[in-house]
Design a protein around this motif. Structure first.
Motif, PDB file in Angstrom:
ATOM      1  N   VAL A 152      23.272 -20.120  47.517  1.00 31.50           N
ATOM      2  CA  VAL A 152      22.403 -20.392  48.665  1.00 31.50           C
ATOM      3  C   VAL A 152      23.025 -19.760  49.907  1.00 31.50           C
ATOM      4  O   VAL A 152      24.219 -19.959  50.181  1.00 31.50           O
ATOM      5  CB  VAL A 152      22.214 -21.904  48.903  1.00 31.50           C
ATOM      6  N   ASP A 153      22.239 -18.985  50.624  1.00 36.17           N
ATOM      7  CA  ASP A 153      22.704 -18.350  51.859  1.00 36.17           C
ATOM      8  C   ASP A 153      24.013 -17.598  51.644  1.00 36.17           C
ATOM      9  O   ASP A 153      24.915 -17.607  52.502  1.00 36.17           O
ATOM     10  CB  ASP A 153      22.880 -19.400  52.966  1.00 36.17           C
ATOM     11  N   GLY A 154      24.129 -16.957  50.488  1.00 35.90           N
ATOM     12  CA  GLY A 154      25.302 -16.135  50.200  1.00 35.90           C
ATOM     13  C   GLY A 154      26.514 -16.890  49.715  1.00 35.90           C
ATOM     14  O   GLY A 154      27.570 -16.284  49.501  1.00 35.90           O
ATOM     15  N   HIS A 155      26.406 -18.196  49.528  1.00 34.47           N
ATOM     16  CA  HIS A 155      27.548 -18.998  49.080  1.00 34.47           C
ATOM     17  C   HIS A 155      27.264 -19.638  47.728  1.00 34.47           C
ATOM     18  O   HIS A 155      26.143 -20.078  47.465  1.00 34.47           O
ATOM     19  CB  HIS A 155      27.869 -20.102  50.089  1.00 34.47           C
ATOM     20  N   LEU A 156      28.292 -19.702  46.908  1.00 31.29           N
ATOM     21  CA  LEU A 156      28.190 -20.378  45.617  1.00 31.29           C
ATOM     22  C   LEU A 156      28.192 -21.879  45.884  1.00 31.29           C
ATOM     23  O   LEU A 156      29.211 -22.459  46.251  1.00 31.29           O
ATOM     24  CB  LEU A 156      29.359 -19.988  44.711  1.00 31.29           C
ATOM     25  N   ALA A 157      27.024 -22.512  45.698  1.00 32.27           N
ATOM     26  CA  ALA A 157      26.867 -23.917  46.063  1.00 32.27           C
ATOM     27  C   ALA A 157      27.176 -24.866  44.918  1.00 32.27           C
ATOM     28  O   ALA A 157      27.366 -26.061  45.126  1.00 32.27           O
ATOM     29  CB  ALA A 157      25.445 -24.172  46.562  1.00 32.27           C
ATOM     30  N   GLY A 158      27.193 -24.356  43.696  1.00 31.66           N
ATOM     31  CA  GLY A 158      27.473 -25.184  42.529  1.00 31.66           C
ATOM     32  C   GLY A 158      27.840 -24.300  41.357  1.00 31.66           C
ATOM     33  O   GLY A 158      27.710 -23.076  41.419  1.00 31.66           O
ATOM     34  N   ILE A 159      28.291 -24.914  40.287  1.00 32.64           N
ATOM     35  CA  ILE A 159      28.686 -24.183  39.080  1.00 32.64           C
ATOM     36  C   ILE A 159      27.663 -24.444  37.982  1.00 32.64           C
ATOM     37  O   ILE A 159      27.373 -25.598  37.651  1.00 32.64           O
ATOM     38  CB  ILE A 159      30.086 -24.614  38.602  1.00 32.64           C
ATOM     39  N   PRO A 160      27.100 -23.393  37.393  1.00 32.05           N
ATOM     40  CA  PRO A 160      26.102 -23.565  36.328  1.00 32.05           C
ATOM     41  C   PRO A 160      26.713 -24.214  35.089  1.00 32.05           C
ATOM     42  O   PRO A 160      27.829 -23.874  34.682  1.00 32.05           O
ATOM     43  CB  PRO A 160      25.662 -22.126  36.015  1.00 32.05           C
ATOM     44  N   ILE A 161      25.958 -25.139  34.486  1.00 30.93           N
ATOM     45  CA  ILE A 161      26.409 -25.714  33.218  1.00 30.93           C
ATOM     46  C   ILE A 161      25.344 -25.614  32.124  1.00 30.93           C
ATOM     47  O   ILE A 161      25.661 -25.518  30.950  1.00 30.93           O
ATOM     48  CB  ILE A 161      26.856 -27.183  33.373  1.00 30.93           C
ATOM     49  N   VAL A 162      24.066 -25.648  32.507  1.00 30.81           N
ATOM     50  CA  VAL A 162      22.982 -25.532  31.530  1.00 30.81           C
ATOM     51  C   VAL A 162      21.982 -24.504  32.040  1.00 30.81           C
ATOM     52  O   VAL A 162      21.575 -24.553  33.203  1.00 30.81           O
ATOM     53  CB  VAL A 162      22.263 -26.879  31.305  1.00 30.81           C
ATOM     54  N   THR A 163      21.613 -23.581  31.184  1.00 33.05           N
ATOM     55  CA  THR A 163      20.658 -22.545  31.570  1.00 33.05           C
ATOM     56  C   THR A 163      19.399 -22.634  30.712  1.00 33.05           C
ATOM     57  O   THR A 163      19.407 -23.252  29.640  1.00 33.05           O
ATOM     58  CB  THR A 163      21.263 -21.142  31.420  1.00 33.05           C
ATOM     59  N   GLU A 164      18.342 -22.012  31.192  1.00 29.41           N
ATOM     60  CA  GLU A 164      17.081 -21.970  30.451  1.00 29.41           C
ATOM     61  C   GLU A 164      16.422 -20.614  30.648  1.00 29.41           C
ATOM     62  O   GLU A 164      16.511 -20.030  31.727  1.00 29.41           O
ATOM     63  CB  GLU A 164      16.111 -23.060  30.938  1.00 29.41           C
ATOM     64  N   GLN A 165      15.767 -20.152  29.606  1.00 29.08           N
ATOM     65  CA  GLN A 165      14.910 -18.980  29.688  1.00 29.08           C
ATOM     66  C   GLN A 165      13.579 -19.327  29.025  1.00 29.08           C
ATOM     67  O   GLN A 165      13.536 -20.149  28.104  1.00 29.08           O
ATOM     68  CB  GLN A 165      15.532 -17.763  28.977  1.00 29.08           C
ATOM     69  N   GLN A 166      12.518 -18.714  29.492  1.00 30.27           N
ATOM     70  CA  GLN A 166      11.222 -18.968  28.859  1.00 30.27           C
ATOM     71  C   GLN A 166      11.067 -18.070  27.637  1.00 30.27           C
ATOM     72  O   GLN A 166      11.391 -16.880  27.683  1.00 30.27           O
ATOM     73  CB  GLN A 166      10.073 -18.705  29.834  1.00 30.27           C
ATOM     74  N   ILE A 167      10.590 -18.652  26.540  1.00 31.21           N
ATOM     75  CA  ILE A 167      10.393 -17.904  25.306  1.00 31.21           C
ATOM     76  C   ILE A 167       9.026 -18.250  24.720  1.00 31.21           C
ATOM     77  O   ILE A 167       8.300 -19.083  25.255  1.00 31.21           O
ATOM     78  CB  ILE A 167      11.490 -18.215  24.267  1.00 31.21           C
ATOM     79  N   LEU A 168       8.716 -17.610  23.611  1.00 26.82           N
ATOM     80  CA  LEU A 168       7.475 -17.885  22.884  1.00 26.82           C
ATOM     81  C   LEU A 168       7.801 -18.627  21.597  1.00 26.82           C
ATOM     82  O   LEU A 168       8.647 -18.198  20.806  1.00 26.82           O
ATOM     83  CB  LEU A 168       6.768 -16.572  22.546  1.00 26.82           C
ATOM     84  N   TYR A 169       7.147 -19.763  21.401  1.00 22.69           N
ATOM     85  CA  TYR A 169       7.198 -20.499  20.138  1.00 22.69           C
ATOM     86  C   TYR A 169       5.911 -20.186  19.378  1.00 22.69           C
ATOM     87  O   TYR A 169       4.836 -20.086  19.981  1.00 22.69           O
ATOM     88  CB  TYR A 169       7.263 -22.008  20.374  1.00 22.69           C
ATOM     89  N   TYR A 170       6.011 -20.060  18.057  1.00 23.54           N
ATOM     90  CA  TYR A 170       4.800 -19.779  17.276  1.00 23.54           C
ATOM     91  C   TYR A 170       4.901 -20.422  15.899  1.00 23.54           C
ATOM     92  O   TYR A 170       5.985 -20.694  15.389  1.00 23.54           O
ATOM     93  CB  TYR A 170       4.566 -18.275  17.153  1.00 23.54           C
ATOM     94  N   ARG A 171       3.742 -20.654  15.333  1.00 22.21           N
ATOM     95  CA  ARG A 171       3.661 -21.219  13.986  1.00 22.21           C
ATOM     96  C   ARG A 171       3.756 -20.082  12.967  1.00 22.21           C
ATOM     97  O   ARG A 171       2.839 -19.266  12.821  1.00 22.21           O
ATOM     98  CB  ARG A 171       2.347 -21.964  13.816  1.00 22.21           C
TER      99      ARG A 171
END
Length: 442
Positions: A152-171
């Protein structure tokens, strides 16, 4: 500092007061992170310190809790844990920070939902110096998108621990029976949804989030893949040709091939609908897969995973930090708090949390064969393919995220409910979003 007007929740008044109180103590952009005024001196004794760790309700926490006694034994730091449900967590933190409390020392937060408000209110300790000057910690091991999500505003405000990406699920079974290849483009996704849509048999072609606010995160990947964004060059852009196309595509999929009650669905309802075998195609976060792999699931063993389909500008799904760890600037135990974050987000612990099915941001853990044993093989392959790509946000990047999401969500819902021309509504929503941005810039 502008007066924040957060009017989207029942405790909005509290947030307004909180934000105003924080503004008088907000982070000085000219102050260097790690300065004596902001941070404890490295090397100060931390043995015997007690830190309070406030968590949200998340599977990541279930993995960390049993490991904390080992951390306490190795460091001499005592950890007091307080847990809250997700909808209570922000309230709890807001009350504490508004009161200028020294606790919690370290806490979980959602960078894209609360990061900008918290940081500009002076509630997040900049972590640049802590993480960047520690070669052993290896900040460069984190994916660039996860770091940008937490900045935020050029500063590291927190440390990532869990990430997500959007994907496709299919039958798998339905696509095989129909002789349809896994959709690789958004056009192919629409074609497949049309062919697989059989409401008379109790199976719909497509399902996804249709509730006004929750759908925003999921339509974002459609938007990015068409070359659009919610905000471009500091200006609202949700009435651009790219945005109109993305909103019409997503809303049209739900209107034409989705369940009748799609407008009432967030991720729990949409994932349950898919798990009940009532939909052929489903786009959502990759972390949702666990909801499809329960003993009650009627599609268990028949779920396929694929990268998000390509639009005009290719496959550009969101790739975000959904949860991070942060330090309270008022904490008297910053060095102990950082020691805890360093441990909890270090390579060895992150390997354990990821093995339990919590996708993390460290590239080295994804490259380690042990780092993918918590996921189906096909899903792990998709993870590895997408972890270093995509866009680092899944909603408008504003202070008042709820108000911004409202403007986007109502346009898409118009499409879902049958509106054939959303341009005028999109212009109005764009003007409202721009007014919000202008107000926040004051």
């Amino acid at each position: 500092m502008k007066k924040l007007q957060l009017l989207q929740t029942g405790w909005a008044g509290l947030l307004v007061v909180a934000a105003l109180a924080g503004c008088s103590n907000s982070n000085n952009p000219d102050k260097q992170p790690g300065s004596a005024e902001n941070e404890a001196k490295p090397g100060e004794g931390i043995q015997g310190r007690t830190i309070t760790f406030v968590t949200g309700s998340h599977p990541w926490v279930d993995v960390i809790k049993p490991l904390i006694p080992q951390f306490e034994k190795e460091t001499g730091i005592n950890v007091r844990i307080q847990g809250y449900f997700e909808d209570q967590l922000t309230q709890k933190l807001t009350v504490q920070f508004t009161a200028r409390s020294e606790t919690p020392d370290v806490f979980m937060y959602r960078p894209l939902q609360e990061g900008k408000l918290f940081f500009q209110s002076g509630w997040l300790e900049p972590l640049d110096a802590y993480a960047g000057q520690d070669a052993e910690y290896d900040l460069g091991d984190f994916s660039p998108q996860s770091i940008r999500s937490s900045t935020v505003d050029g500063h590291l405000a927190g440390i990532p621990i869990v990430t997500e990406q959007q994907i496709l699920y299919y039958r798998k079974d339905l696509l095989k029976e129909a002789g349809i290849e896994v959709p690789a483009t958004i056009d192919e996704l629409e074609e497949a949804a049309a062919k697989l849509n059989h409401p008379e048999q109790g199976v719909y072609g497509f399902v996804a989030r249709g509730q006004r606010s929750p759908l925003v995160t999921q339509v974002s990947s459609f938007l990015y893949s068409e070359g659009g964004d919610f905000i471009k060059n500091g200006k609202a852009a949700i009435n651009s040709p790219e945005a109109i196309k993305a909103f019409e595509t997503y809303g049209g999929l739900l209107r034409n091939y989705g369940p009748p009650n799609a407008i009432n669905m967030s991720w729990p309802q949409a994932s349950a609908f898919f798990a009940q075998g009532k939909a052929a195609l489903y786009t959502d976060a990759n972390s949702i897969y666990r909801a499809l792999d329960t003993e009650e699931s009627k599609v268990r063993g028949n779920v396929g995973f694929a990268p998000f389909p390509s639009g005009t500008k290719g496959s550009m799904p969101y790739n975000i930090t959904s949860w991070g760890l942060a330090i309270n600037p008022k904490s008297p135990n910053k060095e102990a708090a950082w020691a805890f974050i360093k441990w909890a987000s270090g390579k060895s612990v992150m390997l354990l949390t990821q093995q339990a099915g919590n996708p993390g941001p460290r590239s080295s853990v994804w490259k380690d064969p042990r780092g993918t044993i918590g996921f189906p093989e096909q899903l792990a392959a998709v993870f590895r393919q997408t972890v270093n790509g995509g866009i680092d946000h899944d909603r408008p990047q504003t202070v008042d995220v709820a108000a911004a999401r409202e403007q986007v969500g109502k346009i898409v819902q118009m499409v879902i409910t049958g509106e054939t021309d959303i341009r005028q509504s999109a212009d109005q929503a764009n003007a409202a979003l721009q007014a919000l941005l202008d107000e926040e810039a004051e």
